[in-house]
Design a protein around this motif. Sequence first.
Motif, PDB file in Angstrom:
ATOM      1  N   ASP A 140     -10.487   2.594  -6.418  1.00 43.35           N
ATOM      2  CA  ASP A 140     -11.125   3.853  -6.043  1.00 43.35           C
ATOM      3  C   ASP A 140     -11.484   3.827  -4.563  1.00 43.35           C
ATOM      4  O   ASP A 140     -11.653   2.767  -3.957  1.00 43.35           O
ATOM      5  CB  ASP A 140     -12.376   4.073  -6.902  1.00 43.35           C
ATOM      6  N   TYR A 141     -11.608   5.022  -3.984  1.00 40.86           N
ATOM      7  CA  TYR A 141     -11.888   5.162  -2.553  1.00 40.86           C
ATOM      8  C   TYR A 141     -13.167   5.971  -2.373  1.00 40.86           C
ATOM      9  O   TYR A 141     -13.429   6.929  -3.107  1.00 40.86           O
ATOM     10  CB  TYR A 141     -10.724   5.861  -1.857  1.00 40.86           C
ATOM     11  N   ALA A 142     -13.965   5.577  -1.388  1.00 39.48           N
ATOM     12  CA  ALA A 142     -15.178   6.316  -1.060  1.00 39.48           C
ATOM     13  C   ALA A 142     -15.508   6.098   0.412  1.00 39.48           C
ATOM     14  O   ALA A 142     -14.980   5.189   1.061  1.00 39.48           O
ATOM     15  CB  ALA A 142     -16.346   5.869  -1.938  1.00 39.48           C
ATOM     16  N   CYS A 162     -16.361   6.121  11.680  1.00 39.77           N
ATOM     17  CA  CYS A 162     -15.621   5.340  10.686  1.00 39.77           C
ATOM     18  C   CYS A 162     -15.691   5.965   9.294  1.00 39.77           C
ATOM     19  O   CYS A 162     -16.781   6.218   8.774  1.00 39.77           O
ATOM     20  CB  CYS A 162     -16.167   3.912  10.636  1.00 39.77           C
ATOM     21  N   ASN A 163     -14.508   6.175   8.694  1.00 38.66           N
ATOM     22  CA  ASN A 163     -14.450   6.581   7.285  1.00 38.66           C
ATOM     23  C   ASN A 163     -13.671   5.553   6.466  1.00 38.66           C
ATOM     24  O   ASN A 163     -13.155   5.858   5.399  1.00 38.66           O
ATOM     25  CB  ASN A 163     -13.832   7.973   7.128  1.00 38.66           C
ATOM     26  N   LEU A 164     -13.570   4.327   6.999  1.00 41.62           N
ATOM     27  CA  LEU A 164     -12.870   3.273   6.286  1.00 41.62           C
ATOM     28  C   LEU A 164     -13.718   2.785   5.109  1.00 41.62           C
ATOM     29  O   LEU A 164     -14.934   2.984   5.065  1.00 41.62           O
ATOM     30  CB  LEU A 164     -12.571   2.096   7.218  1.00 41.62           C
ATOM     31  N   PHE A 165     -13.057   2.129   4.169  1.00 43.87           N
ATOM     32  CA  PHE A 165     -13.752   1.584   3.006  1.00 43.87           C
ATOM     33  C   PHE A 165     -14.402   0.267   3.417  1.00 43.87           C
ATOM     34  O   PHE A 165     -13.776  -0.786   3.416  1.00 43.87           O
ATOM     35  CB  PHE A 165     -12.758   1.361   1.858  1.00 43.87           C
ATOM     36  N   CYS A 180     -10.395  -4.546  -2.763  1.00 45.96           N
ATOM     37  CA  CYS A 180     -10.686  -3.245  -3.370  1.00 45.96           C
ATOM     38  C   CYS A 180     -10.427  -2.072  -2.443  1.00 45.96           C
ATOM     39  O   CYS A 180     -10.445  -0.923  -2.886  1.00 45.96           O
ATOM     40  CB  CYS A 180     -12.125  -3.215  -3.882  1.00 45.96           C
ATOM     41  N   GLY A 181     -10.137  -2.308  -1.170  1.00 46.02           N
ATOM     42  CA  GLY A 181      -9.786  -1.209  -0.281  1.00 46.02           C
ATOM     43  C   GLY A 181      -8.325  -1.186   0.092  1.00 46.02           C
ATOM     44  O   GLY A 181      -7.920  -0.402   0.952  1.00 46.02           O
ATOM     45  N   ALA A 182      -7.511  -2.015  -0.556  1.00 43.49           N
ATOM     46  CA  ALA A 182      -6.096  -2.139  -0.194  1.00 43.49           C
ATOM     47  C   ALA A 182      -5.225  -1.288  -1.095  1.00 43.49           C
ATOM     48  O   ALA A 182      -5.558  -1.028  -2.253  1.00 43.49           O
ATOM     49  CB  ALA A 182      -5.659  -3.598  -0.277  1.00 43.49           C
ATOM     50  N   ARG A 183      -4.072  -0.883  -0.556  1.00 37.84           N
ATOM     51  CA  ARG A 183      -3.085  -0.144  -1.336  1.00 37.84           C
ATOM     52  C   ARG A 183      -1.823  -0.964  -1.491  1.00 37.84           C
ATOM     53  O   ARG A 183      -1.485  -1.770  -0.629  1.00 37.84           O
ATOM     54  CB  ARG A 183      -2.764   1.184  -0.646  1.00 37.84           C
ATOM     55  N   SER A 184      -1.128  -0.736  -2.596  1.00 34.18           N
ATOM     56  CA  SER A 184       0.156  -1.377  -2.859  1.00 34.18           C
ATOM     57  C   SER A 184       1.205  -0.290  -3.068  1.00 34.18           C
ATOM     58  O   SER A 184       0.908   0.776  -3.613  1.00 34.18           O
ATOM     59  CB  SER A 184       0.081  -2.267  -4.104  1.00 34.18           C
ATOM     60  N   TYR A 185       2.444  -0.587  -2.642  1.00 34.51           N
ATOM     61  CA  TYR A 185       3.516   0.392  -2.730  1.00 34.51           C
ATOM     62  C   TYR A 185       4.703  -0.182  -3.483  1.00 34.51           C
ATOM     63  O   TYR A 185       5.237  -1.230  -3.103  1.00 34.51           O
ATOM     64  CB  TYR A 185       4.001   0.800  -1.333  1.00 34.51           C
ATOM     65  N   THR A 186       5.099   0.486  -4.557  1.00 33.79           N
ATOM     66  CA  THR A 186       6.411   0.259  -5.144  1.00 33.79           C
ATOM     67  C   THR A 186       7.245   1.512  -4.862  1.00 33.79           C
ATOM     68  O   THR A 186       6.742   2.487  -4.290  1.00 33.79           O
ATOM     69  CB  THR A 186       6.335   0.023  -6.668  1.00 33.79           C
ATOM     70  N   SER A 187       8.503   1.502  -5.271  1.00 35.55           N
ATOM     71  CA  SER A 187       9.349   2.664  -5.015  1.00 35.55           C
ATOM     72  C   SER A 187       8.922   3.880  -5.824  1.00 35.55           C
ATOM     73  O   SER A 187       9.222   5.013  -5.460  1.00 35.55           O
ATOM     74  CB  SER A 187      10.807   2.327  -5.318  1.00 35.55           C
ATOM     75  N   SER A 188       8.181   3.672  -6.929  1.00 34.62           N
ATOM     76  CA  SER A 188       7.817   4.794  -7.796  1.00 34.62           C
ATOM     77  C   SER A 188       6.324   5.062  -7.888  1.00 34.62           C
ATOM     78  O   SER A 188       5.920   6.125  -8.352  1.00 34.62           O
ATOM     79  CB  SER A 188       8.356   4.546  -9.207  1.00 34.62           C
ATOM     80  N   LEU A 189       5.480   4.116  -7.469  1.00 30.85           N
ATOM     81  CA  LEU A 189       4.042   4.298  -7.575  1.00 30.85           C
ATOM     82  C   LEU A 189       3.338   3.645  -6.399  1.00 30.85           C
ATOM     83  O   LEU A 189       3.619   2.499  -6.049  1.00 30.85           O
ATOM     84  CB  LEU A 189       3.519   3.675  -8.880  1.00 30.85           C
ATOM     85  N   TYR A 226       1.836   7.857   3.372  1.00 29.04           N
ATOM     86  CA  TYR A 226       2.098   9.045   2.562  1.00 29.04           C
ATOM     87  C   TYR A 226       2.587   8.591   1.197  1.00 29.04           C
ATOM     88  O   TYR A 226       3.432   7.694   1.119  1.00 29.04           O
ATOM     89  CB  TYR A 226       3.147   9.941   3.233  1.00 29.04           C
ATOM     90  N   PRO A 227       2.086   9.201   0.122  1.00 31.38           N
ATOM     91  CA  PRO A 227       1.045  10.229   0.048  1.00 31.38           C
ATOM     92  C   PRO A 227      -0.325   9.710   0.483  1.00 31.38           C
ATOM     93  O   PRO A 227      -0.607   8.518   0.381  1.00 31.38           O
ATOM     94  CB  PRO A 227       1.026  10.600  -1.441  1.00 31.38           C
ATOM     95  N   HIS A 228      -1.158  10.629   0.941  1.00 34.70           N
ATOM     96  CA  HIS A 228      -2.484  10.288   1.420  1.00 34.70           C
ATOM     97  C   HIS A 228      -3.350   9.770   0.275  1.00 34.70           C
ATOM     98  O   HIS A 228      -3.194  10.182  -0.881  1.00 34.70           O
ATOM     99  CB  HIS A 228      -3.130  11.530   2.050  1.00 34.70           C
ATOM    100  N   LYS A 229      -4.279   8.874   0.604  1.00 33.28           N
ATOM    101  CA  LYS A 229      -5.121   8.250  -0.426  1.00 33.28           C
ATOM    102  C   LYS A 229      -5.975   9.266  -1.179  1.00 33.28           C
ATOM    103  O   LYS A 229      -6.333   9.032  -2.346  1.00 33.28           O
ATOM    104  CB  LYS A 229      -6.015   7.187   0.208  1.00 33.28           C
ATOM    105  N   THR A 230      -6.295  10.420  -0.562  1.00 38.76           N
ATOM    106  CA  THR A 230      -7.083  11.423  -1.270  1.00 38.76           C
ATOM    107  C   THR A 230      -6.254  12.185  -2.291  1.00 38.76           C
ATOM    108  O   THR A 230      -6.806  13.004  -3.039  1.00 38.76           O
ATOM    109  CB  THR A 230      -7.728  12.411  -0.280  1.00 38.76           C
ATOM    110  N   ALA A 231      -4.949  11.906  -2.348  1.00 38.37           N
ATOM    111  CA  ALA A 231      -4.099  12.476  -3.402  1.00 38.37           C
ATOM    112  C   ALA A 231      -3.988  11.545  -4.599  1.00 38.37           C
ATOM    113  O   ALA A 231      -3.389  11.908  -5.617  1.00 38.37           O
ATOM    114  CB  ALA A 231      -2.704  12.784  -2.853  1.00 38.37           C
TER     115      ALA A 231
END
Length: 482
Positions: A331-333, A65-68, A317-326, A18-23
């Motif tokens: 891109d996702y497809a 499957c809806n994975l990247f 290119c399919g990975a996400r990174s998390y900081t405390s603010s962002l 959370y937040p979801h990748k489509t956001a």
Amino acid sequence: MTGTTLGTSPYRSYVYAYPHKTAYRPLAGHPGGRPLLSDLWAAERKDALSLYLHIPFCEVRCGFCNLFTRIGAPEELTTRYLDALDRQATAVRDALGDDGPVRFASAAFGGGTPTFLTAGELERLCDIAEKRMGADLGAVPLSVETSPSTATADRLAVLADRGTTRISIGVQSFVDAEARAAVRPQHRSEVEAALGRIREARIPVLNIDLIYGIEGQTEDTWRTSLDAALAWSPEELYLYPLYVRPLTGLGRLGTGAEGPDAAWDEQRLRLYRAGRDHLLAHGYEQVSMRMFRRVDAPPAGPDDYACQTDGMIGLGCGARSYTSSLHYSFDYAVEMREIRGIIDGFTTTTDFSRAEVGRYVDGGEARRRHLLQSLLQAEGMRSAEYRERFGSDPYEDFPAELELFAARGWLDDSGSGGSASGRSVSARPVSARSASGRSVAGRSAAPDLLRLSPEGLAHSDALGPELFSPAVRAAMAAYEAK
């Protein structure tokens, strides 16, 4: 903080982040534009990070499957992808700086299918994690995903030698007809052979993924898959409900109705309960709606990473990174042509110094994320930990949501200190104060332990989305699938 509009289906959405990748949205259009990674990480704690490397290739694409990920990698695409991953890792490690300690407390290779790579390419992947990022793969938990056809002896030998502590294999069903119905071409004999090779590699933790809710699946055939998995004494089992999402193979076939499907919901809920009860009766404890761990399973290694509070570095290119603010990514497809274009763009990128796509997380969203990720675990959340982090009480921040959950019987009020499944999943002490010492509407003291009941865990996929903020819901609703 907000009112609620809980739907009737127990299967609204699988919430794993959370937040979801489509956001997420392109950050170029945000005031200030694409932020420098060095600025994003400058004030962050970096002494207990999680490292995730994403490999977006599979030998086939399953119907659900809806994975990247894309099918195959022609013309040395894996080499070009690893070259880009190497460039990205160098840029990210430079952005983390050396002003304070930079330490990775856990690591994972996911996808796609990381073992789509050859044994030599897996060696290079591990080198990127260690030599570029500085992760000590032999000293931290390292989880790697695989598939029956790519779990070969030479690949597994590399992973074992480089410190892999957990291997997760997507089986989904040991019944060949069900695998075909899920558009997953495999035979049970191939699955069993792969499991034999994994056990021979002596990687400490084996996880097997199974899916319930497949067309034609019954309690008897579900039990067949459960017992076939149990024959290997896996340290972990994940039981996933089938979802049919837009642009997937099953979605294009018209399998699964749009909107609520009461009969399918009933089938999935019945099979979930049967699977849960079967595993609990065979020496497993419930960790979340999906995850079950053998009670005598060895620990995967030291793990001091907490998803609620610690940062994550995602490479690929399919990975996400998390900081405390962002929270940020690329891109996702889901549609294959779009995915190919994004991967091609990634492989030609030379400047990885800025975040491209993401969503900023303010204090209110951080509260939602902490509550959501804690509550969806069987051990629950101690209110004192929440108050210590945010200076407020979850019952004050989310009165409507928690009132609704309590009214539905989704919150545990036993005060027993065990898990909602009846088996303890945490050795940490719990206050003797009863979890029912206060109604959600208000009494003198909030519960010390906020935890789901067995019914609450069963309805995790309805409960989780209820904690999404109106802004995130609106962004998800406006997302155009591609």
